[in-house]
Design an enzyme around this catalytic site. Structure first.
Site, PDB file in Angstrom:
ATOM      1  N   GLU A 163       0.859  -1.185   0.000  1.00  0.00           N
ATOM      2  CA  GLU A 163       0.000   0.000   0.000  1.00  0.00           C
ATOM      3  C   GLU A 163       0.897   1.237   0.000  1.00  0.00           C
ATOM      4  OE1 GLU A 163      -2.056   0.571   3.699  1.00  0.00           O
ATOM      5  OE2 GLU A 163      -3.481   1.996   2.872  1.00  0.00           O
ATOM      6  N   ASP A 168     -12.077  -0.390   3.052  1.00  0.00           N
ATOM      7  CA  ASP A 168     -11.032  -0.023   4.013  1.00  0.00           C
ATOM      8  C   ASP A 168     -11.635   0.718   5.211  1.00  0.00           C
ATOM      9  OD1 ASP A 168      -8.467  -0.311   4.902  1.00  0.00           O
ATOM     10  OD2 ASP A 168      -7.595   1.310   3.698  1.00  0.00           O
TER      11      ASP A 168
HETATM   12  O1  LIG Z   1      -5.173   1.313   5.021  1.00  0.00           O
HETATM   13  C1  LIG Z   1      -4.637   1.022   6.111  1.00  0.00           C
HETATM   14  N1  LIG Z   1      -3.338   0.632   6.134  1.00  0.00           N
HETATM   15  C2  LIG Z   1      -2.700   0.286   7.274  1.00  0.00           C
HETATM   16  N2  LIG Z   1      -3.304   0.327   8.472  1.00  0.00           N
HETATM   17  C3  LIG Z   1      -4.586   0.733   8.510  1.00  0.00           C
HETATM   18  C4  LIG Z   1      -5.302   1.094   7.363  1.00  0.00           C
HETATM   19  N3  LIG Z   1      -6.534   1.453   7.738  1.00  0.00           N
HETATM   20  C5  LIG Z   1      -6.592   1.307   9.064  1.00  0.00           C
HETATM   21  N4  LIG Z   1      -5.416   0.887   9.555  1.00  0.00           N
HETATM   22  C6  LIG Z   1      -5.038   0.671  10.948  1.00  0.00           C
HETATM   23  O2  LIG Z   1      -5.646  -0.531  11.402  1.00  0.00           O
HETATM   24  C7  LIG Z   1      -6.043  -0.361  12.752  1.00  0.00           C
HETATM   25  C8  LIG Z   1      -6.991  -1.435  13.182  1.00  0.00           C
HETATM   26  O3  LIG Z   1      -8.196  -1.400  12.518  1.00  0.00           O
HETATM   27  C9  LIG Z   1      -6.551   1.069  12.762  1.00  0.00           C
HETATM   28  O4  LIG Z   1      -6.612   1.619  14.070  1.00  0.00           O
HETATM   29  C10 LIG Z   1      -5.526   1.774  11.883  1.00  0.00           C
HETATM   30  O5  LIG Z   1      -4.429   2.209  12.666  1.00  0.00           O
HETATM   31 ZN   LIG Z   2      -6.771  -1.468   5.793  1.00  0.00          ZN
END
Ligand SMILES: O=c1[nH]cnc2c1ncn2[C@@H]1O[C@H](CO)[C@@H](O)[C@H]1O
Ligand SMILES: [Zn+2]
Length: 388
Positions: free
Chosen positions: A215, A304
């Site tokens: 990502e 997401d």
């Molecule tokens: O797109 C993403 N990439 C990486 N981490 C993410 C993304 N969206 C959310 N979180 C992380 O996952 C945790 C648990 O749900 C969230 O608190 C956020 O820090």
């Molecule tokens: Zn995610």
């Protein structure tokens, strides 16, 4: 195939079409009004806005930063109000209810139990509160005439050091509402190999996991997630595009890693709108999902974070339909891909595909045959009859 098959679905058809969601964060999908309510109830006074509409806008704008790290800062507010059993129950119930109302029939929702301990709950109490909330949401959806099944994925934060503990927790609650494991958080500087013990443990237990990879960071992250950690799926994985070359004459060349991902049918949990916000893609038109779908990667469509991205499954598909002129057949292809890639048992996945998804699309595709002639022409494009 009839001409109708070539027609792009309208927003109402997109909403009614059965959809499958594999990548959605519980703490990224709260209703803005619920954030406000829960903040008030818990005395959390650091919300940037106190009125739901303004707060919803704030989340979208703050997340629109072009950087994953800054995008992730917005989760401090949602996690802050998810520290009690009642709050977790409510958020989980509303999550299932909202997804069902949007036409999602199967969802795997992830969250990091370690981020919900500040109010004194144990890891187990967090998992149980969320599971009970999902069951309540499924029940409310049934009352509203919708059908949804929700499974939980337990996430460990990649900058922290609790992944083995969370993997063990996921294993303990297997068959009790938890269907797998994930790692999330900032990608650059926190390679998935830091958590090898957790992945090896899950492999030994014959359990399932996905890894956020590809990502904010490119091919090395995807390679590690697959070849060192043994991930079943890739959270995003969108940067696999860096290993695909398209020549001026249209000839496509896959590198070794991209070939592996396609040959092994590794599911890609693509999240178009989120990628635009974190800078992983410049526009919907340039989003790799277009090419990945053409090349028959095991691509899936996901939200997401519905709050931070102001999106939902129907909205994601609407954007894709506008951009790539996808038909109901394309939507069905993405949906079947997702269902095949789910972490529930094979016979249940198959039944979802054959008894829910395919009949749902068949019903939508057949509607034009029975429409009221007074309502005008049956098709708006490609209306000259059968094409094949
Ligand atoms: O797109 C993403 N990439 C990486 N981490 C993410 C993304 N969206 C959310 N979180 C992380 O996952 C945790 C648990 O749900 C969230 O608190 C956020 O820090
Ligand atoms: Zn995610």
């Amino acid at each position: 195939m009839t001409s109708q098959t070539l027609k792009t679905p309208d927003p109402d058809q997109i909403r009614r079409a059965p959809k499958v969601l594999l990548h959605d964060h519980l703490d990224g999908g709260l209703r803005p009004g619920t954030v406000v309510d829960l903040a008030r109830a818990s005395g959390y006074d650091a919300l940037p806005e106190s009125e739901p509409d303004a707060l919803g806008r704030w989340f979208r704008e703050a997340a629109d930063s072009g950087s994953l790290e800054r995008y992730l800062e917005t989760f401090a507010h949602t996690c802050a109000v998810m520290q009690t059993r009642d709050a977790l129950f409510r958020v989980a119930a509303e999550c299932a209810e909202d997804l069902a109302a949007d036409g999602v029939v199967y969802a795997e929702i992830r969250y990091a139990p370690e981020q919900h301990l500040e109010g004194g709950l144990s890891l187990e109490e967090v998992v149980e509160a969320v599971n009970e909330g999902f069951r309540e949401g499924e029940r409310r959806a049934r009352e509203d005439g919708n059908r949804i099944r929700v499974g939980a994925l337990l996430t460990a934060m990649r900058h922290a050091a609790r992944s083995l503990e969370i993997a063990e927790l996921a294993n303990r609650y297997r068959d009790l509402g938890v269907v797998g494991f994930d790692i999330a958080g900032a990608e650059a500087g926190f390679p998935p190999t830091r958590h090898l013990d957790a992945f090896e443990y899950l492999k030994r237990e014959n359990n399932h996991f996905t890894i956020h990879a590809g990502e904010a960071f490119g091919l090395p992250s995807i390679w590690q997630a697959l070849q060192w950690c043994g991930a079943d799926r890739l959270g995003h994985g969108v940067r696999i595009i860096d290993d695909i070359q398209v020549a001026a004459d249209g000839e496509v060349k896959l590198g070794r890693l991209a070939s592996y991902v396609r040959d092994k049918r590794i599911p890609l949990e693509l999240c178009p709108t989120s990628n635009l916000q974190t800078g992983a893609a410049a526009s919907y038109a340039e989003h790799p999902i277009g090419l990945l779908r053409k090349l028959h990667f095991r691509a899936t469509v996901n939200t997401d974070n519905r709050l931070m991205s102001g999106t939902g499954m129907s909205t994601e598909f609407e954007r894709l339909v506008e951009t790539f002129h996808y038909t109901l057949d394309d939507m069905q292809w993405f949906t079947v891909n997702a269902m095949k890639s789910a972490f529930i048992p094979f016979d249940e996945r198959l039944a979802m595909i054959n008894d829910v998804i395919k009949p749902g699309y068949a019903e939508l595709k057949s509607e034009w045959l029975f429409r009221d002639p007074a309502a005008g022409p049956a098709v708006t494009s490609g209306s000259t009859g059968a094409v094949s």
